[in-house]
Scaffold this active site. Structure first.
Site, short mmCIF file in Angstrom:
data_model
loop_
_atom_site.label_atom_id
_atom_site.label_comp_id
_atom_site.label_asym_id
_atom_site.label_seq_id
_atom_site.Cartn_x
_atom_site.Cartn_y
_atom_site.Cartn_z
N ASP A 1 -6.00 7.31 8.18
CA ASP A 1 -6.44 6.32 9.48
C ASP A 1 -5.08 5.95 10.33
OD1 ASP A 1 -3.83 5.96 7.94
OD2 ASP A 1 -4.51 3.61 6.79
N SER B 1 0.74 -1.08 -0.11
CA SER B 1 -0.22 0.29 0.11
C SER B 1 0.90 1.43 0.25
CB SER B 1 -0.53 0.02 1.72
OG SER B 1 -0.42 0.02 2.64
N HIS C 1 -1.05 5.00 7.19
CA HIS C 1 -0.22 5.46 6.10
C HIS C 1 0.21 6.88 5.93
CE1 HIS C 1 -2.28 1.42 5.25
NE2 HIS C 1 -1.70 1.29 4.30
#
Length: 349
Positions: free
Chosen positions: A246, A84, A249
């Protein structure tokens, strides 16, 4: 492993935490009761982290395309592989993804077009690189950037197995003629929702994997850049600004910082390295590869590549390696109140 660009749930899982706690406790002569208590603490922290860190909800922006199309000459092909972080999860605009930042910076400095293909998948572990590499090879890349490792730590994948999958991918890309730059496993000990003592274990596991990745990648002919705590105390001092919504990240500004540290190594791998002015924290010199990997894991932003000493690639301690801190392209005071308008981001637009 889903199709390219797919999204799978990505949140820390720590199934091996109790085993590590138990071994550590017994290794120091602690009683079984102490080991059980440590196990309970770790499992409690893992459950709390899972509640706080949201699951992946939507795919990151697609960033494939040609950057710097106005420049003359044939396009250089770059592929971005990994998890990610490589995909740019956490931002909403194409230009904010690490792939777009790197392609734009590379195009501007080489004054030529750069064709970017992103094969990174949210939630990927090193075992999934094989499929990404196979797809990337069809593009005949000139350079590959790989960011992987965080999910191997959170899923407690065996270190040796994770490194083996990574090095197999690096070798396949090198055999095809591509230069390879790997951003090693970031320090998950910086993630605020992960509390001590789980945070301390996350830091230890992250650094162990990063050092092992460095040894394997450089031995296979690639280059590495240590991401460590995502390149500096700024992530620790300003988590609300450098991390995405979040809290796991990077934000747009966080990705810009990471891309600014990786870009000089990509240029160097392609034979266009530009030396920057030394800084007081510069780490530079020739070491044995194991020692270089250990130092790089402790000094974020450090580049490691293979080198020769008196015409030989190896010495008494193993393969020779060169450590460098080339400086961060595009990183200045970053005094803007919003990451989107900071010099770090603006440099790559």
């Amino acid at each position: 492993m889903g199709p390219v660009g797919s999204v799978v749930p990505e949140r820390p899982r720590w199934p091996g935490a109790w085993r590590v706690a138990r071994v550590a406790a017994l290794g120091t002569g602690a009683t079984a009761a102490a080991a059980a208590a440590a196990t309970g603490v770790l499992l409690g922290q893992a459950r709390r982290a899972r509640r706080i860190i949201p699951m992946a909800e939507a795919p990151p922006p697609r960033c494939d395309g040609v950057y710097g199309a106005k420049f003359p000459g044939p396009a250089l092909t770059m592929v971005v592989l990994g998890d990610s972080i490589a995909a740019g999860y956490g931002v909403h605009r194409r230009r904010e993804t690490p792939g777009a930042l790197l392609a734009t910076g590379l195009s501007r400095r080489l004054q030529r077009p750069v064709r970017l293909h992103r094969f990174a998948v949210v939630g990927a572990i090193s075992a999934g690189l094989k499929f990404q590499v196979e797809a990337a090879l069809e593009c005949e890349p000139d350079v590959a950037v790989i960011l992987i490792g965080g999910n191997d730590v959170t899923n407690r994948a065996p270190l040796g197995l994770a490194v083996r999958h990574l090095v197999e991918g690096v070798r396949a890309l090198r055999t095809a003629g591509a230069e390879v730059v790997v951003g090693t496993c970031p320090d998950l000990g910086t993630i605020r929702p992960i509390k001590p003592p789980l945070r301390w274990l996350a830091r230890r596991w992250s650094r162990q994997l990063a050092a092992a990745q460095t040894v394997a990648v450089v031995s296979a002919g690639g280059w590495t850049v240590s991401l460590g705590d995502l390149l500096g105390p700024r992530f620790t001092a300003e988590p609300g600004r450098m991390f995405a919504w979040d809290r796991f990240h990077p934000s747009a500004e966080g990705y810009a910082v990471a891309a600014a540290a990786i870009l000089p190594t990509v240029l160097a791998a392609l034979g266009h390295g530009a030396e920057r002015r030394p800084s007081p924290t510069r780490v530079e010199g020739v070491r044995s590869l194991p020692r270089a990997a250990h130092e790089a894991a402790r000094h974020p932003g450090t580049e490691v590549s293979g080198t020769q000493v008196r015409g030989s690639e190896s010495g008494p301690g193993g393969r020779w390696a060169q450590l460098r801190r080339r400086g961060l392209f595009g990183i200045g005071a970053m005094s803007s109140p919003t990451g989107a308008d900071s010099p770090a981001v603006e440099e790559f637009r």
